[in-house]
Design a protein around this motif. Structure first.
Motif, short mmCIF file in Angstrom:
data_model
loop_
_atom_site.label_atom_id
_atom_site.label_comp_id
_atom_site.label_asym_id
_atom_site.label_seq_id
_atom_site.Cartn_x
_atom_site.Cartn_y
_atom_site.Cartn_z
N GLU A 12 28.30 31.73 -20.74
CA GLU A 12 27.96 30.39 -20.91
C GLU A 12 27.43 30.36 -22.29
O GLU A 12 28.15 29.10 -23.42
CB GLU A 12 26.93 29.36 -19.61
CG GLU A 12 27.21 29.36 -18.73
CD GLU A 12 26.11 27.25 -18.54
OE1 GLU A 12 26.79 26.50 -18.95
OE2 GLU A 12 25.48 27.72 -17.38
N GLN B 31 29.14 28.37 -25.57
CA GLN B 31 28.68 27.42 -26.07
C GLN B 31 28.08 28.05 -27.75
O GLN B 31 28.45 26.60 -28.29
CB GLN B 31 27.06 27.60 -25.71
CG GLN B 31 26.83 27.00 -24.45
CD GLN B 31 25.49 27.08 -23.38
OE1 GLN B 31 24.68 27.73 -24.18
NE2 GLN B 31 25.17 26.05 -21.92
N LEU C 148 33.03 33.91 -15.10
CA LEU C 148 32.57 32.63 -14.32
C LEU C 148 33.12 32.78 -13.33
O LEU C 148 32.78 32.54 -12.20
CB LEU C 148 32.67 31.19 -15.00
CG LEU C 148 32.18 31.08 -16.50
CD1 LEU C 148 31.89 29.68 -16.86
CD2 LEU C 148 30.10 31.41 -16.23
N LEU D 231 31.26 25.83 -12.55
CA LEU D 231 31.08 25.33 -14.61
C LEU D 231 32.28 26.18 -14.74
O LEU D 231 32.20 25.67 -15.35
CB LEU D 231 30.04 26.55 -14.12
CG LEU D 231 29.42 27.54 -15.55
CD1 LEU D 231 28.78 25.83 -15.60
CD2 LEU D 231 28.28 28.04 -15.22
N TRP E 192 33.66 24.12 -17.74
CA TRP E 192 34.25 24.82 -19.21
C TRP E 192 36.06 25.05 -19.59
O TRP E 192 36.22 24.01 -20.68
CB TRP E 192 33.60 25.90 -19.50
CG TRP E 192 32.09 26.25 -19.49
CD1 TRP E 192 31.08 25.90 -18.81
CD2 TRP E 192 31.81 25.76 -21.19
NE1 TRP E 192 30.31 25.94 -19.57
CE2 TRP E 192 29.96 25.47 -20.88
CE3 TRP E 192 31.96 25.02 -22.23
CZ2 TRP E 192 29.60 25.14 -22.36
CZ3 TRP E 192 31.37 25.14 -23.28
CH2 TRP E 192 30.01 25.47 -23.52
#
Length: 240
Positions: A70, A74, A93, A101, A105
């Protein structure tokens, strides 16, 4: 220069674990100067993504991999130099079973690149979207996304990445009972070096499952055993 060498070493050994014994040991590549040129940021993104995937594959630390993945997603904006690290973070992930999740994304990134009309970006993200759908049990979406990815880059252009894409499509077609389609995909010529890379593991699993579903039990056992031996040799024999 050291940061760039470190990033390259981490990236290469993540993709092809046998290279660990042939490349010099350098730093992690995720620390050090980060305020420099875009090239420095690209090196950092590659090293960070490689370390994220290593956490889930080599160390079996799924929770840490999710956190780090993440952070990658990000921190780095979608560009030619960060596309591969972002894709690797998505795959971390997926392997950590954070599928919702990963889907969130992936769809966000697909939305970003949809208006830019860059086939390579769209193809790689479609390939990840296909793998997510496969693991969520949505076989039709998995097959559609995988074939979409294949239509946007030539077979030769995929390189060893073809192994991952084919593995998703073979499993989707097998799962839907489309055995002729799955077996036809097994006829696709593969890069010689595929089975010295991570995508080769995915392909062996998919081919084994296709063989198992079509009654080729000895061939299936051979594929599963080969995958297991490689995972052991590469120190990746973890539940993830």
């Amino acid at each position: 220069m050291t940061a760039a060498v470190s990033a390259s070493a981490q990236w290469l050994t993540m993709l092809s674990p046998p290279l660990r014994d042939r490349l010099p040991t350098v730093g992690t590549g995720t620390t050090g100067a980060t305020a420099g040129a875009p090239r420095d940021m690209a090196d950092l993104a590659h090293a960070h993504a490689a370390a994220t995937l290593s956490a889930v594959l080599a160390e079996g630390q799924a929770d840490r991999a999710v956190i780090e993945a993440e952070r990658v997603l990000q921190r780095y904006h979608l560009s030619d130099s960060t596309l591969q690290p972002l894709v690797v973070a998505l795959m971390a992930l997926v392997l950590a079973t954070a599928l919702d999740l990963a889907l969130s994304w992936c769809e966000r990134l697909q939305g970003e690149c949809s208006s830019r009309r860059v086939p390579t970006w769209q193809a790689l993200l479609s390939a990840v979207r296909a793998e997510i759908a496969l693991r969520q049990g949505d076989l039709q979406v998995a097959a559609h996304q995988a074939r979409t990815a294949m239509s946007r880059i030539s077979v030769q252009g995929w390189g060893v990445g073809l192994g991952l894409l084919l593995s998703t499509l073979i499993q989707a077609e097998t799962g839907m009972g489309h055995y002729d389609e799955a077996m036809a995909l097994l006829e696709q010529p593969l890069p010689e070096e595929l089975f010295q890379t991570l995508p080769g593991l995915f392909y062996l699993r998919a081919r084994g499952r296709c063989h198992l579903a079509t009654g080729r039990y000895h061939a299936a056992l051979g594929d599963f055993m080969a995958a297991g031996e490689l995972m052991g040799a590469w120190r990746m024999d973890t539940p993830c």
